[in-house]
Design a protein around this motif. Structure first.
Motif, PDB file in Angstrom:
ATOM      1  N   ALA A 100      60.466 126.318  55.990  1.00 26.70           N
ATOM      2  CA  ALA A 100      60.131 127.694  55.602  1.00 26.70           C
ATOM      3  C   ALA A 100      60.405 127.937  54.114  1.00 26.70           C
ATOM      4  O   ALA A 100      59.871 128.862  53.525  1.00 26.70           O
ATOM      5  CB  ALA A 100      60.923 128.680  56.457  1.00 26.70           C
ATOM      6  N   LYS A 101      61.237 127.084  53.512  1.00 27.86           N
ATOM      7  CA  LYS A 101      61.528 127.235  52.084  1.00 27.86           C
ATOM      8  C   LYS A 101      60.328 126.853  51.224  1.00 27.86           C
ATOM      9  O   LYS A 101      60.052 127.448  50.204  1.00 27.86           O
ATOM     10  CB  LYS A 101      62.694 126.294  51.686  1.00 27.86           C
ATOM     11  CG  LYS A 101      64.030 126.951  51.853  1.00 27.86           C
ATOM     12  CD  LYS A 101      65.232 126.052  51.618  1.00 27.86           C
ATOM     13  CE  LYS A 101      65.282 125.198  50.383  1.00 27.86           C
ATOM     14  NZ  LYS A 101      66.589 124.508  50.278  1.00 27.86           N
ATOM     15  N   GLU A 102      59.646 125.779  51.634  1.00 31.43           N
ATOM     16  CA  GLU A 102      58.500 125.278  50.862  1.00 31.43           C
ATOM     17  C   GLU A 102      57.410 124.816  51.832  1.00 31.43           C
ATOM     18  O   GLU A 102      57.238 123.608  52.065  1.00 31.43           O
ATOM     19  CB  GLU A 102      58.924 124.102  49.975  1.00 31.43           C
ATOM     20  CG  GLU A 102      59.815 124.485  48.815  1.00 31.43           C
ATOM     21  CD  GLU A 102      60.072 123.305  47.864  1.00 31.43           C
ATOM     22  OE1 GLU A 102      59.197 122.426  47.712  1.00 31.43           O
ATOM     23  OE2 GLU A 102      61.175 123.270  47.292  1.00 31.43           O
ATOM     24  N   PRO A 103      56.671 125.778  52.397  1.00 29.21           N
ATOM     25  CA  PRO A 103      55.676 125.408  53.406  1.00 29.21           C
ATOM     26  C   PRO A 103      54.637 124.392  52.910  1.00 29.21           C
ATOM     27  O   PRO A 103      54.199 123.521  53.663  1.00 29.21           O
ATOM     28  CB  PRO A 103      55.003 126.740  53.745  1.00 29.21           C
ATOM     29  CG  PRO A 103      56.033 127.775  53.431  1.00 29.21           C
ATOM     30  CD  PRO A 103      56.795 127.246  52.254  1.00 29.21           C
ATOM     31  N   ILE A 104      54.274 124.505  51.639  1.00 31.60           N
ATOM     32  CA  ILE A 104      53.226 123.587  51.146  1.00 31.60           C
ATOM     33  C   ILE A 104      53.776 122.169  51.014  1.00 31.60           C
ATOM     34  O   ILE A 104      53.118 121.189  51.375  1.00 31.60           O
ATOM     35  CB  ILE A 104      52.627 124.119  49.821  1.00 31.60           C
ATOM     36  CG1 ILE A 104      51.859 125.413  50.144  1.00 31.60           C
ATOM     37  CG2 ILE A 104      51.700 123.087  49.171  1.00 31.60           C
ATOM     38  CD1 ILE A 104      51.229 126.116  48.974  1.00 31.60           C
ATOM     39  N   THR A 105      55.021 122.066  50.540  1.00 33.03           N
ATOM     40  CA  THR A 105      55.634 120.724  50.469  1.00 33.03           C
ATOM     41  C   THR A 105      55.719 120.132  51.870  1.00 33.03           C
ATOM     42  O   THR A 105      55.364 118.969  52.104  1.00 33.03           O
ATOM     43  CB  THR A 105      57.065 120.814  49.876  1.00 33.03           C
ATOM     44  OG1 THR A 105      57.009 121.543  48.665  1.00 33.03           O
ATOM     45  CG2 THR A 105      57.657 119.441  49.642  1.00 33.03           C
ATOM     46  N   ASP A 106      56.199 120.953  52.813  1.00 35.17           N
ATOM     47  CA  ASP A 106      56.349 120.471  54.189  1.00 35.17           C
ATOM     48  C   ASP A 106      55.006 119.990  54.749  1.00 35.17           C
ATOM     49  O   ASP A 106      54.899 118.884  55.286  1.00 35.17           O
ATOM     50  CB  ASP A 106      56.910 121.600  55.068  1.00 35.17           C
ATOM     51  CG  ASP A 106      56.980 121.219  56.529  1.00 35.17           C
ATOM     52  OD1 ASP A 106      57.914 120.484  56.893  1.00 35.17           O
ATOM     53  OD2 ASP A 106      56.079 121.612  57.300  1.00 35.17           O
ATOM     54  N   THR A 108      52.112 119.237  53.221  1.00 32.97           N
ATOM     55  CA  THR A 108      51.417 118.128  52.554  1.00 32.97           C
ATOM     56  C   THR A 108      52.118 116.794  52.840  1.00 32.97           C
ATOM     57  O   THR A 108      51.460 115.759  52.940  1.00 32.97           O
ATOM     58  CB  THR A 108      51.303 118.361  51.028  1.00 32.97           C
ATOM     59  OG1 THR A 108      52.583 118.732  50.533  1.00 32.97           O
ATOM     60  CG2 THR A 108      50.297 119.449  50.716  1.00 32.97           C
ATOM     61  N   ILE A 109      53.440 116.822  53.015  1.00 32.04           N
ATOM     62  CA  ILE A 109      54.124 115.570  53.374  1.00 32.04           C
ATOM     63  C   ILE A 109      53.820 115.219  54.837  1.00 32.04           C
ATOM     64  O   ILE A 109      53.377 114.109  55.144  1.00 32.04           O
ATOM     65  CB  ILE A 109      55.646 115.673  53.130  1.00 32.04           C
ATOM     66  CG1 ILE A 109      55.933 115.732  51.630  1.00 32.04           C
ATOM     67  CG2 ILE A 109      56.378 114.484  53.762  1.00 32.04           C
ATOM     68  CD1 ILE A 109      57.387 115.901  51.255  1.00 32.04           C
ATOM     69  N   ASN A 110      54.038 116.192  55.724  1.00 34.81           N
ATOM     70  CA  ASN A 110      53.940 115.856  57.157  1.00 34.81           C
ATOM     71  C   ASN A 110      52.504 115.669  57.641  1.00 34.81           C
ATOM     72  O   ASN A 110      52.220 114.728  58.392  1.00 34.81           O
ATOM     73  CB  ASN A 110      54.635 116.934  57.997  1.00 34.81           C
ATOM     74  CG  ASN A 110      56.149 116.866  57.837  1.00 34.81           C
ATOM     75  OD1 ASN A 110      56.664 115.969  57.187  1.00 34.81           O
ATOM     76  ND2 ASN A 110      56.859 117.806  58.404  1.00 34.81           N
ATOM     77  N   ALA A 111      51.613 116.539  57.234  1.00 34.78           N
ATOM     78  CA  ALA A 111      50.238 116.451  57.741  1.00 34.78           C
ATOM     79  C   ALA A 111      49.385 115.548  56.846  1.00 34.78           C
ATOM     80  O   ALA A 111      48.873 114.509  57.291  1.00 34.78           O
ATOM     81  CB  ALA A 111      49.630 117.842  57.851  1.00 34.78           C
TER      82      ALA A 111
END
Ligand SMILES: NC(=O)c1ccc[n+]([C@@H]2O[C@H](COP(=O)([O-])OP(=O)(O)OC[C@H]3O[C@@H](n4cnc5c(N)ncnc54)[C@H](O)[C@@H]3O)[C@@H](O)[C@H]2O)c1
Length: 354
Positions: A100-106, A108-111
């Protein structure tokens, strides 16, 4: 040549894969950029594990690449091509709170990161076995709506429910519940790995983990439950229990047992993007309170912990994985590491790192 590519190779599961495969493959390519230190701070860095692996295994080669960087990954797949027989993708942003802190980082890494590995495997080594570490968070908070009963030290599912015997199976819906942003980015990846199996006929498998644990974990408050708990038990640092009266139940699987599941799949793969729940199951699980008691027994010290009323958003109250599907496909496989043995190993290893 038989080559394995392991993403997240210095983390808990990735490094277990490297050790497990070192005498089974000719070359192991690891990809890890120590992103874990960025997520959770220096204390969670996995850099220490890089030197351990490099010193121990002559056939291990590490690349400090970001899994979001397609062109760098392409260089690796292009170089080794069809010699790559196995791809194990473990690198991830692994915490539901951090996402929730950095949804885009999360995301782009995971998906996107997962899509990079799938697409490069399809282009350069389509016959390779592709293994993905998904999570029970793909089921969102649906498990919290099961009929649970409160016992003295733990929540438990009603004895009359079909999940009582073995736990939650793969038929639970992944739709229409609160996942956390992490759960949602893992759903995207999970479904994509299934799709490459079904649409492109690649041999892909998805392992939806309960709590994955083991001595190589670099536990931090936001990720690595037993590892961080033991770290606090040793150092005396304050540990916070979040909600559910400390009776929330997790099943815990030792990293070796999980990687042994991967190995069984690799030796005799099934087609069609197989999904398996993978955790400690009824064999290895504990509530928060029970885990604290076990840590106190092992360290011989009282733990310094406090209780916060608010549970983590979407956190499971009771989750035990049903491994029946995997065991039916691979009857030779079984858990080897009990919770007590796993925690003792974590204690021995962590003592030297704190
Ligand atoms: N540990 C658990 O309890 C648990 C439970 C369910 C699912 N999982 C999943 O299992 C997998 C492995 O978990 P783990 O506990 O070994 O995690 P970990 O954090 O110990 O290891 C992951 C490794 O990936 C690396 N990494 C992360 N982002 C990267 C990037 N962008 N580029 C390159 N490297 C990157 C990290 O530096 C780390 O070393 C993850 O996909 C996680 O979501 C873990």
């Amino acid at each position: 040549m038989n080559i394995a590519i392991i993403s997240g190779s210095h983390g808990l599961i990735g490094s277990e894969c490297v050790s497990f495969l070192a005498d089974k493959m000719d070359l192991i390519i690891g990809i890890d950029n120590d992103q874990r230190a960025y997520f959770f701070g220096k204390e969670a860095s996995t850099e220490w594990n890089k030197s351990v692996l490099e010193n121990k295994y002559q056939n291990y080669k590490a690349y400090n690449f970001d899994i979001r960087d397609y062109s760098n990954l392409e260089k690796i797949f292009n170089e080794y091509g069809k010699d790559v027989k196995l791809v194990i993708h473990t690198a991830a942003q692994p915490s539901h709170d951090w996402a929730a802190k950095e949804p885009i980082t999360d995301f782009t890494i995971n998906a996107n990161g997962t899509l990079n590995f799938l697409e490069l495997s399809r282009l350069f080594c389509p016959s390779a076995i592709f293994i993905f570490t998904s999570t029970n968070k793909v089921y969102g908070d649906l498990p919290n709506y099961l009929p649970l009963v409160e016992l003295e030290k733990r929540w438990e599912i009603s004895e009359s429910h079909p999940y009582f015997k073995n736990g939650i199976d793969e038929n639970m819906s992944i739709d229409n519940s609160k996942h956390s942003l992490f759960g949602a980015s893992k759903v995207a990846a999970d479904v994509m790995v299934q799709e490459y199996g079904k649409y492109f006929d690649m041999k892909t498998a998805i392992f939806r983990g309960g709590c994955l644990t083991g001595p190589q974990h670099s536990g931090a408050q936001l990720h690595g439950f037993l590892s961080y708990l033991m770290k606090c038990a040793i150092t005396g640092n304050e540990y916070t229990v979040f909600g559910y009266k400390g009776k929330q139940v997790r099943d815990n699987i030792h990293s070796w047992d999980l990687v042994n599941m991967f190995w069984h799949f690799y030796k005799s793969p099934k087609s069609g993007g197989q999904v398996y729940n993978a955790g400690g199951g009824r064999f290895s699980n504990c509530s928060m309170m029970e885990a604290i008691e076990l840590c106190e027994e092992i360290t011989g010290k009282k733990m310094n912990y406090k209780y916060a009323d608010n549970n983590r958003i979407g956190d499971h109250i009771w989750y035990i994985s049903d491994l029946s599907k995997f065991k039916e496909h691979y009857p030779q496989w079984n858990h080897q590491y009990s919770l007590e043995v796993t925690l003792s190993q974590i204690f021995e290893n962590m003592k030297q790192r704190v």
